[in-house]
Design a protein around this motif. Sequence first.
Motif, short mmCIF file in Angstrom:
data_model
loop_
_atom_site.label_atom_id
_atom_site.label_comp_id
_atom_site.label_asym_id
_atom_site.label_seq_id
_atom_site.Cartn_x
_atom_site.Cartn_y
_atom_site.Cartn_z
N ALA A 159 0.83 -1.21 0.00
CA ALA A 159 0.00 0.00 0.00
C ALA A 159 0.86 1.26 0.00
CB ALA A 159 -0.93 -0.01 1.21
N SER A 218 -7.77 5.46 -12.65
CA SER A 218 -7.17 4.90 -11.43
C SER A 218 -7.41 5.76 -10.18
CB SER A 218 -5.67 4.72 -11.63
OG SER A 218 -5.04 5.97 -11.85
N LYS A 219 -8.12 6.87 -10.32
CA LYS A 219 -8.30 7.77 -9.17
C LYS A 219 -8.92 7.06 -7.97
CE LYS A 219 -8.60 12.31 -11.39
NZ LYS A 219 -9.50 13.46 -11.72
N GLN A 220 -10.03 6.37 -8.20
CA GLN A 220 -10.72 5.71 -7.09
C GLN A 220 -9.87 4.58 -6.50
OE1 GLN A 220 -14.57 4.52 -8.60
NE2 GLN A 220 -15.49 6.50 -8.11
N LEU A 221 -9.20 3.81 -7.37
CA LEU A 221 -8.37 2.71 -6.90
C LEU A 221 -7.19 3.23 -6.09
CD1 LEU A 221 -7.74 -0.28 -6.82
CD2 LEU A 221 -6.59 -0.06 -9.04
N SER A 251 -7.06 6.06 -4.50
CA SER A 251 -7.60 6.56 -3.23
C SER A 251 -7.84 5.41 -2.25
CB SER A 251 -8.91 7.32 -3.49
OG SER A 251 -9.49 7.73 -2.26
N LEU A 252 -8.32 4.30 -2.77
CA LEU A 252 -8.55 3.12 -1.94
C LEU A 252 -7.23 2.58 -1.38
CD1 LEU A 252 -10.57 0.99 -0.88
CD2 LEU A 252 -10.16 -0.30 -3.00
N ILE A 253 -6.19 2.56 -2.21
CA ILE A 253 -4.88 2.07 -1.77
C ILE A 253 -4.28 3.01 -0.72
CG2 ILE A 253 -2.50 1.66 -2.52
CD1 ILE A 253 -3.67 0.61 -5.16
N ASP A 254 -4.47 4.32 -0.91
CA ASP A 254 -4.01 5.29 0.09
C ASP A 254 -4.70 5.04 1.43
OD1 ASP A 254 -2.22 6.55 -1.57
OD2 ASP A 254 -3.64 8.09 -2.23
N ASP A 255 -6.00 4.79 1.36
CA ASP A 255 -6.75 4.50 2.60
C ASP A 255 -6.25 3.22 3.25
OD1 ASP A 255 -8.27 6.76 2.25
OD2 ASP A 255 -9.96 5.72 1.30
N LEU A 256 -5.95 2.22 2.41
CA LEU A 256 -5.41 0.97 2.93
C LEU A 256 -4.09 1.21 3.67
CD1 LEU A 256 -5.32 -2.14 3.17
CD2 LEU A 256 -4.21 -2.19 0.92
N HIS A 276 -3.14 3.95 5.24
CA HIS A 276 -3.43 4.57 6.53
C HIS A 276 -3.97 3.55 7.54
CE1 HIS A 276 -2.55 8.70 5.49
NE2 HIS A 276 -3.27 8.60 4.38
#
Length: 431
Positions: free
Chosen positions: A59, A171-174, A176-181, A183
């Motif tokens: 991540a 890839s914006k949403q993906l 963002s999801l990886i960034d959240d992962l 954290h």
Amino acid sequence: MSNRFTQYILIAMVLGIVMGALIFNYLPDTRGDIAADVNLIAMLFLRLIKMIIAPLVFATLVGGIAHMGGGARLGRIFAKTMGWFVSASFVSLLLGLVMVNLLQPGANFPGTLPDKAASTGLPTSAFSIEKFLTHLIPTSIADAMAQNEILQIVVFAVFFSVALGALPERSKQLLSLIDDLGHVMLKVTGYVMLFAPIAVWAAITATVAKNGLLVLWKLVVFMGGFYFSLMLLWGILVIVGFIVIGPRYAYLLRLIREPLMIAFSTASSEAAYPKTLEGLNKFGASSRISAFVLPLGYSFNLDGTMMYCTFASIFIAQTYHIEMSLGTQFAMLATLMITSKGVAGVPRASLVVIASTLGQFGIPEAGLLMIMGIDTFLDMGRSATNVIGNSLATSVVAKWEGELAPVHALGPDDAVPSDLIPGEVPAMAGH
């Protein structure tokens, strides 16, 4: 909280030494079983660390590289990183070579030498260029994550993140999801590290209870020389840190106290990875840089292990009274420089590297049997040194790339103490 955590680690180490010594001396019949039971606690902690390493590396690395921009920048950072790793490895190997020749720990060795035909049982065939290259590329990213193959995860993450960068809209949403992962995994890391003092106590207690402290006296000259050489290597790393980064480097040394003690007490630099990453981010190193350089360092920048390879190899030659010319010793150094980069994923890597190298220079592999019994005590120093080396490498690359945040840009909790940065006022001043 940080200071208290450091104190807890120190207390755990002292308690572990005392309790382990008591078990070894007063419970000789059951000390093996007790050591195994206590060590289970440390093993559970290391399994918790292994549980979070793969998703944490993936991540943070994907998020970091995807935000870097073009592939040219990634290539430049990779070139600088590998240049530093090769240079640091050469210095570490050379220092080990110089010190073992100066100290001569194997001369007039008082103990009984193992028979030259004895086998260590180490997989000396574990290394080859072909095996290294094929090991580098994962056949399955799921398998690489399941096996915690950091280098394979790095390879996949680089391709994956470059692909994300090539498709910015999709890839914006993906991303963002990886960034959240990332954290979330850092939060999980915080929970896991709460168990570190208990694990440190268990690891030290089990080691001392099983081996005792007297075992160290059998090879006190070798161990003393090795740790003295490690201290010199630490000194070189610290001096280089101050030269490249400046007085602010002292703050980084404070931040990595905890991962240093965790690595030393558990004899595992992997156990210190999450805390090292956290310390580098607090220091101001860009998460993009630290997420890229640090995982690579765990495969290519093991300074303590490098120094041990030359030190132990020449020590064994000395004990068997095998004369080695300066040219032969430098040939061994070059061999170790290459082979040491190809054992990612091999258990007991340093011993395997040494065993594979000894035979090429006519030195009995059996000589390793003398030091295998104290390898855990030696691995403590090696692991701690690897933490310092990788922290320095990450900070230096971050500075070279202009990715080391200035003091005023740090958050209130991360500000560098004013006594370390002359003329600058920390962000937390006035609070």
